[in-house]
Structures are given as C-alpha cells and as structure tokens.
Design an enzyme around this catalytic site. Structure first.
Site, PDB file in Angstrom:
ATOM      1  N   VAL A  27       0.840  -1.207   0.000  1.00 11.77           N
ATOM      2  CA  VAL A  27       0.000   0.000   0.000  1.00 11.77           C
ATOM      3  C   VAL A  27       0.876   1.259   0.000  1.00 11.77           C
ATOM      4  O   VAL A  27       2.067   1.204   0.261  1.00 11.77           O
ATOM      5  CB  VAL A  27      -0.957   0.028   1.212  1.00 11.77           C
ATOM      6  CG1 VAL A  27      -1.946  -1.126   1.144  1.00 11.77           C
ATOM      7  CG2 VAL A  27      -0.196  -0.001   2.528  1.00 11.77           C
ATOM      8  N   CYS A  28       0.236   2.381  -0.283  1.00 16.45           N
ATOM      9  CA  CYS A  28       0.911   3.673  -0.340  1.00 16.45           C
ATOM     10  C   CYS A  28       1.645   3.949   0.969  1.00 16.45           C
ATOM     11  O   CYS A  28       1.065   3.735   2.018  1.00 16.45           O
ATOM     12  CB  CYS A  28      -0.123   4.769  -0.581  1.00 16.45           C
ATOM     13  SG  CYS A  28       0.586   6.436  -0.566  1.00 16.45           S
ATOM     14  N   PRO A  29       2.872   4.444   1.001  1.00 20.77           N
ATOM     15  CA  PRO A  29       3.643   4.853  -0.175  1.00 20.77           C
ATOM     16  C   PRO A  29       4.584   3.776  -0.715  1.00 20.77           C
ATOM     17  O   PRO A  29       5.400   4.045  -1.579  1.00 20.77           O
ATOM     18  CB  PRO A  29       4.480   6.005   0.383  1.00 20.77           C
ATOM     19  CG  PRO A  29       4.795   5.553   1.787  1.00 20.77           C
ATOM     20  CD  PRO A  29       3.606   4.747   2.244  1.00 20.77           C
ATOM     21  N   VAL A  30       4.453   2.552  -0.185  1.00 23.64           N
ATOM     22  CA  VAL A  30       5.387   1.500  -0.606  1.00 23.64           C
ATOM     23  C   VAL A  30       5.123   1.085  -2.055  1.00 23.64           C
ATOM     24  O   VAL A  30       6.001   0.590  -2.746  1.00 23.64           O
ATOM     25  CB  VAL A  30       5.329   0.298   0.369  1.00 23.64           C
ATOM     26  CG1 VAL A  30       6.373  -0.738   0.017  1.00 23.64           C
ATOM     27  CG2 VAL A  30       5.556   0.780   1.792  1.00 23.64           C
ATOM     28  N   GLU A  65      -6.416   4.382  -5.515  1.00 20.36           N
ATOM     29  CA  GLU A  65      -5.306   5.244  -5.074  1.00 20.36           C
ATOM     30  C   GLU A  65      -4.008   4.996  -5.850  1.00 20.36           C
ATOM     31  O   GLU A  65      -3.384   5.957  -6.328  1.00 20.36           O
ATOM     32  CB  GLU A  65      -5.121   5.104  -3.553  1.00 20.36           C
ATOM     33  CG  GLU A  65      -4.070   6.012  -2.954  1.00 20.36           C
ATOM     34  CD  GLU A  65      -2.686   5.426  -3.048  1.00 20.36           C
ATOM     35  OE1 GLU A  65      -1.761   6.196  -3.325  1.00 20.36           O
ATOM     36  OE2 GLU A  65      -2.547   4.201  -2.872  1.00 20.36           O
TER      37      GLU A  65
END
Lengths: 79, 269
Positions: A16-19, A45
C-alpha cells in the site's frame, strides 16, 4: 501488439501507499536507461498516484492498460 | 543487494526522497559508522543511525549507566543503571532495527587503541565529553584519513563541524590545543540542558547519513553554533586549513595519536 517490448515486470498490488511507489522505484533502479518496465497496480489510489510519482522522477510513461480485473499495468520507459 | 518488501516499507520515507533514493539507502545499508561515546550526543546519533539502517555501527564507551545520565542520554533507561552503556545502547539499536550490526566496544578511546577502533569505519562521530578525547579523535581521524563529525555541548550551547580529508580545516586547525585543565568546566561541573544532546547529536547523525548517501553539502569549513537561550544558530566560516597545523599541516609534528592528561574533576558525578 504494441510499439514496445517489456523488459521487466513488477507487481505492486501486494503493498500500500507509499510503498507502492517505493517498490516501483526500486524496480526501475534495477533497469538500464531505455528499458521498459510494466508495473501492475490496483485500481483507485495507486493508479491515481503512482503514474504521477513515476513521471516526477523523470521517467517516460508509455501507456496505462486496464487489465479488466481491477488492476492496471503502467508501462514505463526508464530515462 | 535487493530490498525485501519489509525493507521497502521500513525505508520508504528515505527511498522516496530524490536525494537518497534506492542508491542512497543501499549506501547507508553498506555504510559503517563509529560513534565514540554513548552519552548525550551518542544517544540520539546511535538511535537515528540504527533507524536509518546504517549497516554496521560501532559504539565505544567505557562507562556504566548512571542515574545522572538519564536526564539527557536517551538511549538508556532507568532499568539500565549500572549496566555498561555500550550494552544498553546496542540493545536499543537492535530493537529499533534488527537489520543492522552493532559492534560494542566497552573501552575508553585512547592513543593505544584509537587507530584500531576507527580503521574499519567510513565515518566517525565524536560524542566525547572532554577535550583530550576530542583532540585524540581529531588527530587519529586526520592521520587515518577518516571523515568525522566533531561536536561539543555545555550548558545551553552546542557546536559542531565536519572534517573530511582534503576538504577544509581539522579541529586542531581551529582550536590548536586543549584549554588548560579546569579553564573550561566539564559538563559535569557546568551542567547541560538535556535536549542539547538531542539537537547536536541528531545533526551529527545527519552529517553521517549525508556523507554515506552522498547527499547535499557537509559542514566542512564551517563551525555551526547553537545558543538555545537566544535561540540562535550561527554558521561560522572557518579559515582555510592551517598550513602550519600540527597534525594536518604541510609538516605535521603529530604523526601518531597521543593522550593529553585528562581533566581533573573535583565534583562527584
């Protein structure tokens, strides 16, 4: 089928964000300039943010393909 | 070296930064930093370097944790009182980041061992609390051509500078010799505000990270001073390397590290 040949593929649907962007950045780092990376990402996203971040890093976005299964493939040329 | 998903998550805020990125994070993970002193300066430096994933971190200190340390030496806890500082520090660093290797040296850095201590490291952090040690670290780093970050804190004041071989003056170019014993009180006698170690020790960690990652400009050729009461930072341009410097000059008189007599302290810790 297309005017490019994908050299490497990375799947960022498992993070998931920001990975998401970090994983794409790490994958791009391992390519030579001019090589093509296909980044598979989830709808929502990631597809809103990852292409923009990749572009900000100076890479060339060639295409965004709808895989039809809730995921997209972003085709990027490393600059 | 390729990153696991866990590492990409752990270091994501670094990797996202253009100035660090994948390459910079890899350099940090392959980097080796020695911290001399696990006290007010060494505590925050050690914690940040561990968190940053610096591959090998050495930490040298002969002391045990004392109750009076805990007001500022934030790597140690009340439960650590009486334990070797390096052991206490190593546990916290490994707890923050199991990826790293910590070498603990329970010893005072002295002329006889300092070259051996620094030899395997890329960058040295001077977190010592006395002038003899600061001159010793400077001389050893100049002789062994090791970049290092000098710092000192007392009362509400702190200062730091960075030495990189061939890039500006060393500590001895600027300060020549230690002050006479007792001319300047030790922080034991004079006191020091706890967060000062946090401010200055964190800046030392920042210099080490920038040096390893190859990001930005280092504090070479400048002395940064911080006055907490006035809330003033000053970045003072230093004169060029002194040609006549006893250790880094053209004809150095100091060719191997030596110990000054330690400052006498008449107040119990």
């Amino acid at each position: 089928m297309a005017d490019y040949a994908v050299d490497q593929t990375v799947d960022i649907t498992d993070v998931v964000c920001p990975v998401t962007f970090v994983k794409a950045k790490v994958a791009l780092e391992e390519l030579d300039a001019g090589q093509i990376l296909s980044i598979r990402m989830n709808d929502g996203e990631p597809v809103q943010n990852v292409p923009r971040s990749v572009k900000e890093e100076g890479h060339k976005i060639l295409k965004l393909l709808d895989n039809g299964d809730g995921t997209w493939s972003l085709i990027v040329r490393k600059e | 070296m390729s990153f696991s998903n866990e590492q990409m998550t752990r270091y994501s805020r670094h990797i996202i930064l253009k100035e660090i990125g994948v390459k910079g994070q890899k350099r940090l993970m392959e980097g080796r930093v020695l911290i001399i002193g696990a006290g007010g300066l060494g505590s925050p430096a050690a914690l940040y370097l561990a968190a940053a994933g610096v591959g090998v971190i050495g930490i040298a200190d002969a002391d045990e944790v004392d109750l009076s340390n805990l007001q500022r030496q934030i790597i140690h806890t009340t439960a650590d009182i009486g334990r070797p500082k390096v052991q206490s520090a190593r546990e916290k660093m490994e707890a923050i980041n199991p990826d790293i290797k910590v070498n603990a040296y329970q010893t005072l850095a002295v002329a006889d061992n300092i070259l051996d201590l620094i030899t395997d490291y890329d960058f040295v952090i001077d977190g010592s609390d006395n002038f003899p040690a600061k001159f010793l670290i400077n001389d050893a780093c100049v002789i062994a051509r090791k970049p290092f970050s000098h710092a000192g804190i007392i009362r509400f004041q702190g200062q730091l500078m960075t030495y990189v071989p061939g890039k500006g003056p060393c500590y001895r170019c600027v300060f020549d010799n230690p002050p006479p014993p007792d001319a300047v009180p030790t922080c034991r006698q004079a006191g020091v505000i706890g967060a000062m170690g946090g401010v200055i020790g964190s800046l030392q960690a920042m210099e080490a990270v920038k040096y390893l990652a190859g990001a930005g400009e280092l504090l070479t050729g400048f002395l940064l001073t911080y006055d907490a009461l006035e809330m003033k930072f000053r970045k003072v341009k230093l004169p060029d390397k002194a040609g006549g410097c006893a250790v880094c000059g053209e004809h150095p008189a100091i060719t191997k590290p030596f110990d000054y007599a330690p400052a006498v302290c008449n107040i119990e810790p």
